[in-house]
Design a protein around this motif. Structure first.
Motif, PDB file in Angstrom:
ATOM      1  N   ILE A 401       0.564  -1.134  -0.030  1.00  0.00           N
ATOM      2  CA  ILE A 401       0.049  -0.012  -0.126  1.00  0.00           C
ATOM      3  C   ILE A 401       0.944   1.250  -0.053  1.00  0.00           C
ATOM      4  N   ASP A 402       0.809   2.107  -0.926  1.00  0.00           N
ATOM      5  CA  ASP A 402       1.710   3.117  -1.239  1.00  0.00           C
ATOM      6  C   ASP A 402       0.860   4.470  -0.542  1.00  0.00           C
ATOM      7  N   TRP A 403       1.491   4.852   0.472  1.00  0.00           N
ATOM      8  CA  TRP A 403       1.224   5.989   1.238  1.00  0.00           C
ATOM      9  C   TRP A 403       1.941   7.169   1.060  1.00  0.00           C
ATOM     10  N   SER A 404       2.906   7.368   0.029  1.00  0.00           N
ATOM     11  CA  SER A 404       3.676   8.281   0.017  1.00  0.00           C
ATOM     12  C   SER A 404       3.265   9.657  -0.604  1.00  0.00           C
ATOM     13  N   ASN A 405       2.254   9.655  -1.253  1.00  0.00           N
ATOM     14  CA  ASN A 405       1.509  10.878  -1.724  1.00  0.00           C
ATOM     15  C   ASN A 405       0.127  11.057  -1.206  1.00  0.00           C
ATOM     16  N   ALA A 406      -0.226  10.343  -0.361  1.00  0.00           N
ATOM     17  CA  ALA A 406      -1.561  10.346   0.259  1.00  0.00           C
ATOM     18  C   ALA A 406      -1.862  11.288   1.082  1.00  0.00           C
ATOM     19  N   GLU A 407      -2.804  12.125   0.931  1.00  0.00           N
ATOM     20  CA  GLU A 407      -3.385  13.171   1.906  1.00  0.00           C
ATOM     21  C   GLU A 407      -4.396  12.683   2.666  1.00  0.00           C
ATOM     22  N   SER A 408      -5.289  11.756   2.199  1.00  0.00           N
ATOM     23  CA  SER A 408      -6.388  11.459   3.038  1.00  0.00           C
ATOM     24  C   SER A 408      -6.452   9.890   2.531  1.00  0.00           C
ATOM     25  N   TYR A 409      -7.719   9.188   3.532  1.00  0.00           N
ATOM     26  CA  TYR A 409      -8.073   8.057   3.085  1.00  0.00           C
ATOM     27  C   TYR A 409      -8.515   7.634   1.650  1.00  0.00           C
ATOM     28  N   ASP A 410      -9.109   8.879   0.816  1.00  0.00           N
ATOM     29  CA  ASP A 410      -9.508   8.636  -0.431  1.00  0.00           C
ATOM     30  C   ASP A 410      -8.408   8.404  -1.127  1.00  0.00           C
ATOM     31  N   ASP A 411      -7.288   8.961  -0.889  1.00  0.00           N
ATOM     32  CA  ASP A 411      -5.997   8.632  -1.837  1.00  0.00           C
ATOM     33  C   ASP A 411      -5.644   6.972  -1.916  1.00  0.00           C
ATOM     34  N   VAL A 412      -5.872   6.460  -0.749  1.00  0.00           N
ATOM     35  CA  VAL A 412      -5.498   5.095  -0.653  1.00  0.00           C
ATOM     36  C   VAL A 412      -6.502   3.730  -0.910  1.00  0.00           C
ATOM     37  N   ILE A 413      -7.578   4.263  -0.585  1.00  0.00           N
ATOM     38  CA  ILE A 413      -8.760   3.179  -0.592  1.00  0.00           C
ATOM     39  C   ILE A 413      -8.779   2.205  -1.733  1.00  0.00           C
ATOM     40  N   PRO A 414      -8.661   2.893  -2.935  1.00  0.00           N
ATOM     41  CA  PRO A 414      -8.635   2.162  -3.900  1.00  0.00           C
ATOM     42  C   PRO A 414      -7.673   0.784  -4.195  1.00  0.00           C
ATOM     43  N   GLN A 415      -6.350   1.230  -3.246  1.00  0.00           N
ATOM     44  CA  GLN A 415      -5.423   0.173  -3.186  1.00  0.00           C
ATOM     45  C   GLN A 415      -5.888  -0.954  -2.388  1.00  0.00           C
ATOM     46  N   TYR A 416      -6.584  -0.748  -1.394  1.00  0.00           N
ATOM     47  CA  TYR A 416      -7.300  -1.830  -0.289  1.00  0.00           C
ATOM     48  C   TYR A 416      -8.422  -2.477  -1.269  1.00  0.00           C
ATOM     49  N   ALA A 417      -8.918  -1.573  -2.097  1.00  0.00           N
ATOM     50  CA  ALA A 417     -10.342  -2.278  -2.580  1.00  0.00           C
ATOM     51  C   ALA A 417      -9.739  -3.636  -3.556  1.00  0.00           C
ATOM     52  N   ARG A 418      -8.713  -3.192  -4.009  1.00  0.00           N
ATOM     53  CA  ARG A 418      -8.312  -4.369  -4.969  1.00  0.00           C
ATOM     54  C   ARG A 418      -8.226  -5.698  -4.232  1.00  0.00           C
ATOM     55  N   PHE A 419      -8.095  -5.803  -3.101  1.00  0.00           N
ATOM     56  CA  PHE A 419      -8.163  -7.002  -2.548  1.00  0.00           C
ATOM     57  C   PHE A 419      -9.658  -7.915  -2.387  1.00  0.00           C
ATOM     58  N   SER A 420     -10.501  -6.995  -2.740  1.00  0.00           N
ATOM     59  CA  SER A 420     -11.853  -7.681  -2.978  1.00  0.00           C
ATOM     60  C   SER A 420     -12.048  -8.181  -4.164  1.00  0.00           C
ATOM     61  N   THR A 421     -12.359  -9.682  -4.407  1.00  0.00           N
ATOM     62  CA  THR A 421     -12.218 -10.376  -5.674  1.00  0.00           C
ATOM     63  C   THR A 421     -13.628 -11.318  -5.728  1.00  0.00           C
ATOM     64  N   PRO A 422     -14.851 -10.622  -5.801  1.00  0.00           N
ATOM     65  CA  PRO A 422     -15.768 -11.213  -6.019  1.00  0.00           C
ATOM     66  C   PRO A 422     -15.873 -12.076  -7.217  1.00  0.00           C
ATOM     67  N   ASP A 423     -15.509 -12.041  -8.266  1.00  0.00           N
ATOM     68  CA  ASP A 423     -15.379 -12.599  -9.526  1.00  0.00           C
ATOM     69  C   ASP A 423     -14.397 -14.086  -9.572  1.00  0.00           C
ATOM     70  N   ALA A 424     -13.753 -14.166  -8.366  1.00  0.00           N
ATOM     71  CA  ALA A 424     -12.996 -15.231  -8.495  1.00  0.00           C
ATOM     72  C   ALA A 424     -13.639 -16.556  -8.275  1.00  0.00           C
ATOM     73  N   PRO A 425     -13.483 -17.565  -9.034  1.00  0.00           N
ATOM     74  CA  PRO A 425     -14.515 -18.755  -8.980  1.00  0.00           C
ATOM     75  C   PRO A 425     -14.389 -19.505  -7.518  1.00  0.00           C
ATOM     76  N   TYR A 426     -13.169 -19.346  -6.792  1.00  0.00           N
ATOM     77  CA  TYR A 426     -13.347 -20.098  -5.450  1.00  0.00           C
ATOM     78  C   TYR A 426     -14.108 -19.039  -4.436  1.00  0.00           C
ATOM     79  N   VAL A 427     -14.184 -17.803  -4.871  1.00  0.00           N
ATOM     80  CA  VAL A 427     -15.134 -16.879  -4.002  1.00  0.00           C
ATOM     81  C   VAL A 427     -16.589 -17.299  -4.271  1.00  0.00           C
ATOM     82  N   GLN A 428     -17.061 -17.361  -5.640  1.00  0.00           N
ATOM     83  CA  GLN A 428     -18.187 -17.883  -5.973  1.00  0.00           C
ATOM     84  C   GLN A 428     -18.666 -19.004  -5.402  1.00  0.00           C
ATOM     85  N   GLU A 429     -17.905 -20.231  -5.469  1.00  0.00           N
ATOM     86  CA  GLU A 429     -18.062 -21.505  -5.167  1.00  0.00           C
ATOM     87  C   GLU A 429     -18.406 -21.400  -3.379  1.00  0.00           C
TER      88      GLU A 429
END
Length: 585
Positions: A401-429
């Motif tokens: 997670i790159d916080w180097s240019n972050a001024e608020s959580y809005d700047d880093v939340i997309p990086q955290y969001a990438r760990f949600s993977t609803p389309d992964a077959p094992y998740v769906q199963e």
């Protein structure tokens, strides 16, 4: 023409006349001999005692008399001088191992090795291979006589005569065809990770994401289950016979967990340990070890909580150390280890003793996982098969997670969001399995199903991300990592829950911000899930952008406490600087 016919007729008449004269002469001589007893007829020309009519050598050697000693087959031929086949079996005496054997063989007699001896009752070695029939497993095969490994393949034609599981090696690579993954390729014979690439060519034999050149064990993804089994405190801490104890666990300098016990409202509480009473502990950690290093340092610190400064409990016999330290060798240590570390041996005070156990295993062979949780006063169990290749793939991805240019959580939340993977077959199963379990248990509404899945996620052990100095760090996990390693912190649990419900069609989002558990508590970063649930009441947040008018209910996924937790219940005293990210967009 008539003259020619007459001439031929005269010739035929003359021939017939001569033939008659000869026949008459012969008959006459014969009658004379029969009538004249003074004439002697020689019926044994060589005087060997065998009549000419049955003497195979009627004009043979003289000066001897036929007997079983001199003429074994009584054919009138002297065995020593005339008869090349003394027992008349069709095999020359020079090649006959039974030259005076049985005569007049039955029509069905067998002499496999053509040695002149009947196999049934004369020949002790029917195939003439030098091994007596009584010891020969293959008495009629001159090339075989033994089967050392009892695999029904005789030794001389068995490429592996002492291995009952192997008998041929088509490609000549020294590995039997039955175990050779590439039986027609002399350069390959094994494929440890089953990826279709032979180990000799494969740059990552165990498919653990670490190239063999850097992997200390090419054929094993070393892992351990670390269990903190029990602890005893020998002295009163701060003059009290109850120690408010917690443990911090580190692996190779990185924090695994600090065992703060969390209540339903997430106020840190500590384990009350009675002095001189052995207390069983519930902590167990699945740790996937770094494949680039052989030796791994396990460090466990024990503390007594105080208002200002926490006192460290001495659980190390070394007078210069208080924490338990153990070096684990992932290359040579495969057996379970039990460790008892007693701080009393150094006589420094504030002593305790901790008992831990280490169970080594190969992460690549771990595929079946058991999950237990409580919902609506009932306990549930799910046995789940997870794919190691999938786990290894997600584990190899960038987790930073790159916080180097972050001024608020809005700047880093997309990086955290990438760990949600609803389309992964094992998740769906998995999501579908949990949904079906919920329905089969009588919980059929959308809210009940979402709550049921929440209880599953919240039961997975919570583990803090801390560095060696005790400061909070971030190393988010993908859902399969939390499932495989049976632990994670707030962002990990949020990603797992969001992935599961989104895959079922729910509208969920990730939120991050600062929270505190009480008025006097310090602010701390936190992540949680929110879910849109029509006809539900409770606390939550409005969305952003196109969903600014959509209400999402709070889900504290880091822990589910049956009877106290639920969608729309916010256990935090206060929240600020929150940021919203819609996963479904």
């Amino acid at each position: 023409m008539s003259d020619r016919l007459e001439s031929n007729y005269d010739k035929v008449t003359l021939a017939i006349g001569l033939s008659g004269l000869i026949l008459f002469s012969i008959l006459g001589v014969g009658i004379y001999l029969l009538l004249d007893d003074t004439v002697e007829i020689d019926t044994d020309w060589d005087d060997d005692g065998v009549l000419n009519a049955v003497d195979s050598c009627s004009e043979g050697e003289i000066g001897w008399i036929s007997s079983t000693e001199t003429d074994y087959d009584q054919d009138g031929c002297n065995d020593a001088l005339e008869d090349p086949d003394d027992d008349n079996d069709g095999v020359h005496d020079n090649l006959d191992n039974c030259p005076t054997g049985i005569m007049d063989w039955p029509a069905l007699s067998i002499d496999v090795d053509q040695d002149g001896c009947i196999d049934v009752n004369e020949d002790l070695d029917d195939d003439n291979d030098g091994v007596n029939d009584s010891e020969d497993l293959y008495p009629l095969d001159p090339n075989e006589w033994a089967d050392s490994d009892s695999d029904s393949y005789p030794d001389n034609s068995d490429a592996f005569p002492y291995d009952p599981s192997e008998w041929s090696d088509y490609d000549g690579d020294g590995t039997g065809d039955n175990s050779d993954v590439f039986p027609f390729d002399g350069t390959e014979w094994a494929d440890h990770d089953g990826d279709g690439i032979g180990d000799n060519l494969d740059s990552d034999d165990d498919n653990d994401g670490i190239i063999d050149d850097y992997d200390v064990d090419d054929f094993r993804d070393a892992a351990i289950i670390l269990s903190l089994d029990s602890i005893i405190i020998f002295q009163d801490m701060d003059f009290e016979d109850i120690t408010e104890m917690y443990l911090c666990i580190y692996l190779n300098g990185e924090s695994i967990d600090c065992t703060y016990s969390q209540s339903a409202f997430f106020v840190n509480s500590y384990y009350d340990i009675q002095t001189n009473v052995l207390t069983q502990l519930p902590f167990e950690y699945t740790l996937d070890l770094d494949e680039t290093q052989r030796y791994h340092t396990i460090l466990i610190e024990a503390y007594d909580d105080d208002a200002l400064f926490d006192d460290e409990i001495d659980i190390n016999p070394d007078p210069d150390e208080d924490a338990l330290e153990y070096i684990f060798d992932s290359v040579t240590m495969f057996d379970d280890v039990s460790i008892y570390s007693d701080g009393r041996e150094d006589s420094n005070g504030d002593d305790g003793a901790l008992n831990i156990s280490i169970e080594p295993f190969d992460m690549a062979t771990q595929s079946i996982f058991d999950y237990y949780w409580n919902f609506d006063s009932n306990q549930y169990h799910l046995e789940k098969v997870l794919n190691y290749t999938t786990y290894s793939y997600y584990r190899s991805l960038d987790h930073s997670i790159d916080w180097s240019n972050a001024e608020s959580y809005d700047d880093v939340i997309p990086q955290y969001a990438r760990f949600s993977t609803p389309d992964a077959p094992y998740v769906q199963e998995l999501a579908l399995e949990l949904k079906n379990m919920s329905i089969q248990s009588g919980y059929t509404t959308n809210v009940e199903i979402a709550e049921f899945i929440y209880s599953f996620v919240g039961a997975i052990p919570y583990q803090y991300d801390l560095d060696s100095a005790g400061n909070t760090t971030e190393k988010p996990k993908y859902p399969i990592e939390m499932l495989y390693e049976n632990g994670g912190d707030c962002e990990d649990a949020s990603a797992l829950y969001i992935s599961l419900v989104e895959s079922l069609g729910y509208d969920a989002a990730l939120m991050v911000g600062q929270v505190k558990a009480s008025e006097d508590d310090e602010w701390g970063g936190h992540a949680w899930a929110v879910i849109n649930m029509p006809d539900l009441t409770g606390e939550g947040f409005y969305g952003e952008g196109e969903k600014v008018d959509v209400y999402f209910y709070f889900v504290e996924t880091t822990g589910y406490y049956d009877g106290n937790s639920g969608i729309g219940q916010n256990p935090w005293y206060e929240m600020t600087n929150t940021s919203f990210y819609d996963i479904g967009v």
